[in-house]
Design a protein around this motif. Structure first.
Motif, PDB file in Angstrom:
ATOM      1  N   PHE A 178       0.799  -1.129   0.243  1.00 42.14           N
ATOM      2  CA  PHE A 178       0.113  -0.048  -0.102  1.00 42.14           C
ATOM      3  C   PHE A 178       0.844   1.282  -0.191  1.00 42.14           C
ATOM      4  CE2 PHE A 178       0.834  -1.051   4.431  1.00 42.14           C
ATOM      5  CZ  PHE A 178       0.801   0.376   5.070  1.00 42.14           C
ATOM      6  N   ALA A 179       0.242   2.355  -0.026  1.00 40.96           N
ATOM      7  CA  ALA A 179       1.012   3.597   0.031  1.00 40.96           C
ATOM      8  C   ALA A 179       0.328   4.611   0.666  1.00 40.96           C
ATOM      9  CB  ALA A 179       1.194   4.251  -1.438  1.00 40.96           C
ATOM     10  N   LEU A 180       0.904   5.742   1.083  1.00 38.12           N
ATOM     11  CA  LEU A 180       0.530   6.614   1.485  1.00 38.12           C
ATOM     12  C   LEU A 180       0.739   8.124   0.941  1.00 38.12           C
ATOM     13  CD1 LEU A 180       0.973   6.525   5.580  1.00 38.12           C
ATOM     14  CD2 LEU A 180      -1.014   6.183   4.360  1.00 38.12           C
ATOM     15  N   TRP A 181      -0.048   8.964   0.385  1.00 37.73           N
ATOM     16  CA  TRP A 181       0.243  10.102  -0.241  1.00 37.73           C
ATOM     17  C   TRP A 181      -0.119  11.501   0.742  1.00 37.73           C
ATOM     18  CZ3 TRP A 181      -4.009  12.614  -3.305  1.00 37.73           C
ATOM     19  CH2 TRP A 181      -3.622  13.752  -4.170  1.00 37.73           C
ATOM     20  N   GLU A 182       0.615  12.307   0.732  1.00 34.90           N
ATOM     21  CA  GLU A 182       0.451  13.876   1.498  1.00 34.90           C
ATOM     22  C   GLU A 182       1.515  14.664   0.629  1.00 34.90           C
ATOM     23  OE1 GLU A 182       0.367  15.568   5.836  1.00 34.90           O
ATOM     24  OE2 GLU A 182       1.641  13.699   5.561  1.00 34.90           O
ATOM     25  N   GLY A 183       0.598  15.581   0.010  1.00 33.53           N
ATOM     26  CA  GLY A 183       1.221  16.892  -0.611  1.00 33.53           C
ATOM     27  C   GLY A 183       2.123  15.992  -1.721  1.00 33.53           C
ATOM     28  N   ASP A 184       3.364  16.550  -1.502  1.00 29.65           N
ATOM     29  CA  ASP A 184       4.596  15.942  -2.721  1.00 29.65           C
ATOM     30  C   ASP A 184       5.132  14.772  -2.508  1.00 29.65           C
ATOM     31  OD1 ASP A 184       3.805  17.899  -4.449  1.00 29.65           O
ATOM     32  OD2 ASP A 184       5.307  19.361  -3.427  1.00 29.65           O
ATOM     33  N   GLU A 185       4.719  13.917  -1.297  1.00 31.25           N
ATOM     34  CA  GLU A 185       5.535  13.010  -0.848  1.00 31.25           C
ATOM     35  C   GLU A 185       4.399  11.553  -0.865  1.00 31.25           C
ATOM     36  OE1 GLU A 185       8.139  11.957   3.291  1.00 31.25           O
ATOM     37  OE2 GLU A 185       6.054  12.496   3.536  1.00 31.25           O
ATOM     38  N   VAL A 186       5.126  10.533  -1.441  1.00 32.01           N
ATOM     39  CA  VAL A 186       4.366   9.465  -1.535  1.00 32.01           C
ATOM     40  C   VAL A 186       5.415   8.201  -0.760  1.00 32.01           C
ATOM     41  CG1 VAL A 186       3.433   7.385  -2.732  1.00 32.01           C
ATOM     42  CG2 VAL A 186       3.217   9.890  -3.569  1.00 32.01           C
ATOM     43  N   ARG A 187       4.863   7.442   0.107  1.00 29.86           N
ATOM     44  CA  ARG A 187       5.305   6.352   0.850  1.00 29.86           C
ATOM     45  C   ARG A 187       5.011   4.889   0.665  1.00 29.86           C
ATOM     46  NH1 ARG A 187       9.014   7.669   5.144  1.00 29.86           N
ATOM     47  NH2 ARG A 187       9.074   9.896   5.650  1.00 29.86           N
ATOM     48  N   PHE A 188       5.826   4.153   0.176  1.00 26.53           N
ATOM     49  CA  PHE A 188       5.472   2.822  -0.106  1.00 26.53           C
ATOM     50  C   PHE A 188       5.814   1.761   0.788  1.00 26.53           C
ATOM     51  CE2 PHE A 188       5.938   5.010  -4.099  1.00 26.53           C
ATOM     52  CZ  PHE A 188       5.279   4.798  -5.020  1.00 26.53           C
ATOM     53  N   TYR A 189       4.915   1.018   1.038  1.00 29.59           N
ATOM     54  CA  TYR A 189       4.831  -0.137   2.270  1.00 29.59           C
ATOM     55  C   TYR A 189       4.611  -1.392   1.836  1.00 29.59           C
ATOM     56  CZ  TYR A 189       4.400   4.123   5.203  1.00 29.59           C
ATOM     57  OH  TYR A 189       4.369   5.533   6.067  1.00 29.59           O
ATOM     58  N   ARG A 190       5.225  -2.439   2.494  1.00 26.78           N
ATOM     59  CA  ARG A 190       4.852  -3.928   2.121  1.00 26.78           C
ATOM     60  C   ARG A 190       4.877  -4.602   3.761  1.00 26.78           C
ATOM     61  NH1 ARG A 190       5.290  -6.779  -2.643  1.00 26.78           N
ATOM     62  NH2 ARG A 190       5.271  -4.779  -3.261  1.00 26.78           N
ATOM     63  N   VAL A 191       3.857  -5.097   4.179  1.00 31.52           N
ATOM     64  CA  VAL A 191       3.708  -5.603   5.482  1.00 31.52           C
ATOM     65  C   VAL A 191       3.316  -7.098   5.297  1.00 31.52           C
ATOM     66  CG1 VAL A 191       2.888  -3.388   6.479  1.00 31.52           C
ATOM     67  CG2 VAL A 191       1.407  -4.992   5.623  1.00 31.52           C
ATOM     68  N   ALA A 192       3.883  -8.084   6.111  1.00 36.67           N
ATOM     69  CA  ALA A 192       3.604  -9.306   6.471  1.00 36.67           C
ATOM     70  C   ALA A 192       2.415  -9.689   7.077  1.00 36.67           C
ATOM     71  CB  ALA A 192       4.786  -9.881   7.053  1.00 36.67           C
ATOM     72  N   TYR A 193       1.732 -10.742   6.704  1.00 33.73           N
ATOM     73  CA  TYR A 193       0.588 -11.158   7.391  1.00 33.73           C
ATOM     74  C   TYR A 193       0.452 -12.728   7.401  1.00 33.73           C
ATOM     75  CZ  TYR A 193      -1.366 -11.759   2.806  1.00 33.73           C
ATOM     76  OH  TYR A 193      -1.692 -11.977   1.409  1.00 33.73           O
ATOM     77  N   PRO A 194      -0.437 -13.238   8.298  1.00 40.74           N
ATOM     78  CA  PRO A 194      -0.548 -14.659   8.251  1.00 40.74           C
ATOM     79  C   PRO A 194      -1.239 -15.308   7.138  1.00 40.74           C
ATOM     80  CG  PRO A 194      -2.088 -13.604   9.837  1.00 40.74           C
ATOM     81  CD  PRO A 194      -1.413 -12.444   9.379  1.00 40.74           C
ATOM     82  N   VAL A 195      -0.469 -15.595   6.021  1.00 39.26           N
ATOM     83  CA  VAL A 195      -0.983 -15.968   4.660  1.00 39.26           C
ATOM     84  C   VAL A 195      -1.759 -17.635   5.170  1.00 39.26           C
ATOM     85  CG1 VAL A 195       0.436 -14.810   3.371  1.00 39.26           C
ATOM     86  CG2 VAL A 195       1.056 -17.145   4.019  1.00 39.26           C
ATOM     87  N   GLU A 196      -1.410 -18.193   6.200  1.00 36.63           N
ATOM     88  CA  GLU A 196      -2.239 -19.217   6.291  1.00 36.63           C
ATOM     89  C   GLU A 196      -3.512 -19.106   6.481  1.00 36.63           C
ATOM     90  OE1 GLU A 196      -0.354 -17.735  10.129  1.00 36.63           O
ATOM     91  OE2 GLU A 196       0.406 -18.159   8.119  1.00 36.63           O
ATOM     92  N   ARG A 197      -4.116 -18.074   7.014  1.00 31.87           N
ATOM     93  CA  ARG A 197      -5.406 -17.569   7.103  1.00 31.87           C
ATOM     94  C   ARG A 197      -6.163 -17.617   5.937  1.00 31.87           C
ATOM     95  NH1 ARG A 197      -6.304 -12.342  10.148  1.00 31.87           N
ATOM     96  NH2 ARG A 197      -8.410 -12.686   9.470  1.00 31.87           N
ATOM     97  N   VAL A 198      -5.581 -17.094   5.029  1.00 27.28           N
ATOM     98  CA  VAL A 198      -6.186 -17.081   3.542  1.00 27.28           C
ATOM     99  C   VAL A 198      -6.086 -18.625   3.074  1.00 27.28           C
ATOM    100  CG1 VAL A 198      -5.807 -16.378   1.151  1.00 27.28           C
ATOM    101  CG2 VAL A 198      -4.817 -14.921   3.381  1.00 27.28           C
ATOM    102  N   ALA A 199      -5.195 -19.386   3.408  1.00 28.63           N
ATOM    103  CA  ALA A 199      -5.206 -20.792   2.886  1.00 28.63           C
ATOM    104  C   ALA A 199      -6.289 -21.595   3.528  1.00 28.63           C
ATOM    105  CB  ALA A 199      -3.952 -21.632   3.367  1.00 28.63           C
ATOM    106  N   ALA A 200      -6.654 -21.245   4.789  1.00 26.93           N
ATOM    107  CA  ALA A 200      -7.844 -21.856   5.451  1.00 26.93           C
ATOM    108  C   ALA A 200      -9.078 -21.289   4.853  1.00 26.93           C
ATOM    109  CB  ALA A 200      -7.781 -21.398   6.817  1.00 26.93           C
TER     110      ALA A 200
END
Length: 240
Positions: free
Chosen positions: A199-221
């Motif tokens: 995901f990203a956050l946008w404010e004015g002339d700044e954009v910050r990009f992020y990547r966060v881990a999560y329990p993908v086993e919940r998706v598998a279930a």
């Protein structure tokens, strides 16, 4: 105003939950399309987008779900969309159908694919150059490719375009002389080789990009519970 910029959630509720847990404070949500498809919880994703008053544009999976009665019902993608449509409430369908293909927020263009064609992948310099010609906005946010990054155009008599990828996050400061096509990456199914929710956050002339881990086993279930194909889980492990 600080905006949380999301795209391509594709019914992956655990990934969206991780984004909401890890994201810094924000004021409003911009969503660049494809709330449904691939993963089972499109209904929960749509309910959340409506609840927070997100500014949304249609993605190709959203449009396919709405037009299922006019499309061939072959292949896993269409079977998943048909399964999801049967489980969406009339309110959710009406909300989805209200989304435009493009909209502007604070002068920035929101579109799923290219400003020239919302179903076109902006995935190389030639397509990006044409996309810049189709929009007058200094900033355009798009998704569709599931790749976090930015095409940057330095204005001048002969505009120069380059690409910068942000598969593991990063910060982009935009000088006044630069236009940008910005892709926050995919919340629900990244394709740049880095697992996690983007995901990203946008404010004015700044954009910050992020990547966060999560329990993908919940998706598998959830996939096993609903009888979805297991390759959808394997893609999440590989970031593909």
């Amino acid at each position: 105003m600080r905006y949380l910029v999301l795209s391509d959630i594709h019914g992956n509720w655990p990934a969206l939950e991780a984004v909401l847990e890890e994201a810094p404070p924000f004021d409003r949500v911009l969503f660049l399309g494809d709330a449904v498809g691939y993963y089972p919880d499109g209904d929960r994703v749509l309910a959340w987008l409506e609840e927070v008053g997100a500014e949304c544009v249609l993605g190709n999976h959203d449009a396919w779900l709405l037009a299922l009665d006019r499309l061939p019902q072959e292949g896993a993608v269409m079977e998943i969309l048909a399964w999801q449509r049967e489980r969406l409430s009339p309110r959710a369908l009406s909300f989805l159908a209200s989304w435009p293909w493009q909209k502007e927020v604070e002068g920035a263009l929101l579109v799923h694919g290219s400003p020239c064609d919302p179903l076109e992948y902006v995935d190389d310099l030639a397509v990006a150059r044409e996309a810049f010609r189709c929009a007058e906005n200094r900033l355009a946010f798009h998704g569709h490719t599931h790749l976090a990054g930015a095409f940057l155009e330095l204005r001048g008599p002969r505009p120069w375009v380059r690409y910068q990828a942000f598969p593991e996050g990063g910060e982009l400061l935009l000088p006044p002389s630069v236009r940008a096509l910005l892709n926050p990456g995919s919340v629900g199914q990244p394709r740049d080789g880095v697992p996690g929710a983007a995901f990203a956050l946008w404010e004015g002339d700044e954009v910050r990009f992020y990547r966060v881990a999560y329990p993908v086993e919940r998706v598998a279930a959830r996939l096993e519970e609903e009888g979805f194909p297991p390759w959808l889980y394997q893609r999440l492990l590989l970031g593909q």
